[in-house]
Write an enzyme that holds these catalytic residues in place. Structure first.
Site, PDB file in Angstrom:
ATOM      1  N   LYS A   1      55.420  26.090  43.491  1.00  0.00           N
ATOM      2  CA  LYS A   1      55.310  26.073  45.279  1.00  0.00           C
ATOM      3  C   LYS A   1      53.959  25.838  45.630  1.00  0.00           C
ATOM      4  O   LYS A   1      53.354  25.070  44.831  1.00  0.00           O
ATOM      5  CB  LYS A   1      55.958  27.425  45.712  1.00  0.00           C
ATOM      6  CG  LYS A   1      57.428  27.674  44.957  1.00  0.00           C
ATOM      7  CD  LYS A   1      58.018  28.967  45.503  1.00  0.00           C
ATOM      8  CE  LYS A   1      59.313  29.211  44.985  1.00  0.00           C
ATOM      9  NZ  LYS A   1      60.307  29.965  45.528  1.00  0.00           N
TER      10      LYS A   1
ATOM     11  N   ASN B   1      58.373  25.793  39.142  1.00  0.00           N
ATOM     12  CA  ASN B   1      58.138  25.481  40.454  1.00  0.00           C
ATOM     13  C   ASN B   1      57.119  26.410  41.115  1.00  0.00           C
ATOM     14  O   ASN B   1      57.266  27.652  41.428  1.00  0.00           O
ATOM     15  CB  ASN B   1      59.218  25.766  41.398  1.00  0.00           C
ATOM     16  CG  ASN B   1      59.000  25.211  42.623  1.00  0.00           C
ATOM     17  OD1 ASN B   1      58.122  24.671  43.191  1.00  0.00           O
ATOM     18  ND2 ASN B   1      60.159  25.563  43.691  1.00  0.00           N
TER      19      ASN B   1
ATOM     20  N   GLY C   1      62.315  34.859  45.382  1.00  0.00           N
ATOM     21  CA  GLY C   1      61.359  35.697  45.808  1.00  0.00           C
ATOM     22  C   GLY C   1      61.728  37.075  45.950  1.00  0.00           C
ATOM     23  O   GLY C   1      60.517  37.817  46.464  1.00  0.00           O
TER      24      GLY C   1
ATOM     25  N   SER D   1      64.657  34.700  41.211  1.00  0.00           N
ATOM     26  CA  SER D   1      63.899  35.837  40.686  1.00  0.00           C
ATOM     27  C   SER D   1      64.341  35.805  39.042  1.00  0.00           C
ATOM     28  O   SER D   1      64.635  36.778  38.446  1.00  0.00           O
ATOM     29  CB  SER D   1      64.695  37.151  41.221  1.00  0.00           C
ATOM     30  OG  SER D   1      64.126  37.105  42.430  1.00  0.00           O
TER      31      SER D   1
ATOM     32  N   HIS E   1      65.217  21.711  48.066  1.00  0.00           N
ATOM     33  CA  HIS E   1      64.798  23.109  47.920  1.00  0.00           C
ATOM     34  C   HIS E   1      65.104  23.960  49.105  1.00  0.00           C
ATOM     35  O   HIS E   1      64.882  23.673  50.237  1.00  0.00           O
ATOM     36  CB  HIS E   1      63.337  23.348  47.467  1.00  0.00           C
ATOM     37  CG  HIS E   1      62.924  24.912  47.058  1.00  0.00           C
ATOM     38  ND1 HIS E   1      62.774  26.061  47.710  1.00  0.00           N
ATOM     39  CD2 HIS E   1      63.062  25.263  45.485  1.00  0.00           C
ATOM     40  CE1 HIS E   1      62.489  27.080  47.059  1.00  0.00           C
ATOM     41  NE2 HIS E   1      62.717  26.708  45.690  1.00  0.00           N
TER      42      HIS E   1
ATOM     43  N   GLU F   1      70.456  28.143  43.530  1.00  0.00           N
ATOM     44  CA  GLU F   1      69.385  29.049  43.890  1.00  0.00           C
ATOM     45  C   GLU F   1      69.876  29.610  45.148  1.00  0.00           C
ATOM     46  O   GLU F   1      69.647  29.339  46.393  1.00  0.00           O
ATOM     47  CB  GLU F   1      68.197  28.468  44.317  1.00  0.00           C
ATOM     48  CG  GLU F   1      67.383  27.598  43.085  1.00  0.00           C
ATOM     49  CD  GLU F   1      66.002  27.570  43.144  1.00  0.00           C
ATOM     50  OE1 GLU F   1      65.236  28.071  42.390  1.00  0.00           O
ATOM     51  OE2 GLU F   1      65.400  26.954  44.423  1.00  0.00           O
TER      52      GLU F   1
END
Ligand code: 13P
Length: 256
Positions: A11, A9, A174, A213, A96, A168
């Protein structure tokens, strides 16, 4: 045996020249592992054509990061499932956490998006996950159960291979702080049970992947868990070398 899926992804990153370079360089570095794993690149809408030009006819599939639930009409700024198919996408991410938390997407919207996507022939990666606050107050399983049940309610799933659920945890996205393999496996086992209540035996074949991560340092350990069937990778997918390593190491770890 579930075939692992590793999806990148990107983003809101990558201009056209960057996307082309990254996709090309990744393809050069990663061998064809189709027999053992599915690999999907998920760039922003504006570079779907660029990435398509690189991956078309290869073992790497194309996906999009979001979709709307109507096929056509006065919905300024939205993109329909049919448009994504037309742009070469086989996959789409729905729900998401960044869309849920930054853009106010609800479980009901997620449900409509999944239905429309499956109907038009797209395969779906449904994202679910709890916030730090929900985890610390012990409400995470309840939250995730709600997300999964509403997202999948009244759904016709013709093949278990067309739906992937990505766990997630918001606190792991992140942040460099991934869920431990045990933690993720426990939650993903719960997601499998909920999915089983909805789809029966078919749920055994639905892949449940982890995101948050993921790096080349932790992919093997994560994928080694029985309920982790792959990964949705953000930051580490923005470099060809690390993404290629994650795909290779993850695939090897799941085959063993
Ligand atoms: P990071 O890998 O950057 O934590 O992002 C995870 C993610 O949100 C993938 O969809």
């Amino acid at each position: 045996m579930r075939k692992p899926l590793i999806a990148a992804n990107w983003k809101m990153n990558m201009l056209r020249w960057e996307a082309q370079e990254l996709a090309r360089s990744f393809l050069e570095k990663v061998p064809d592992l189709t027999a053992y794993s599915d690999v999907v690149l998920i760039p922003p809408f504006t570079v779907l054509d660029v990435v398509r030009g690189v991956v078309d006819g290869t073992h790497v599939k194309l996906g999009a990061q979001n979709v709307f639930w109507e096929e056509r009409g006065a919905f300024t700024g939205e993109i329909s499932p049919g448009m994504l198919r037309d742009a070469g996408c086989e996959w789409v991410i729905v729900g998401h956490s960044e869309r849920r938390h930054v853009l106010g997407e609800t479980d009901e919207m997620v449900n409509k998006k999944i239905k429309a996507s499956l109907d038009s022939g797209l395969n779906v990666i449904l994202c679910v996950g709890e916030t730090l606050e929900e985890r610390e107050s012990g409400k995470h399983l309840k939250r995730i159960t709600g997300q999964v049940e509403i997202a999948l309610s009244q759904l016709e799933l013709d093949s278990p291979h067309r739906l992937v659920i990505a766990y997630e945890p918001v606190w792991a996205i992140g942040t460099g702080k991934n869920a431990t393999p045990d933690e993720a496996d426990y939650v993903q086992g719960t997601i499998r049970e909920i999915t089983g209540n909805i789809f029966g035996d078919m749920a055994e074949e639905v892949r449940i992947v982890y995101g948050g991560s993921v790096t080349e340092e932790n992919i093997q350990e994560l994928i080694g868990e029985p309920n982790i069937d792959g990964a949705l990778v953000g930051g580490a997918s923005l470099q060809a070398e690390s993404l290629a390593k994650i795909v290779q190491m993850g695939t090897e770890a799941s085959v063993v």
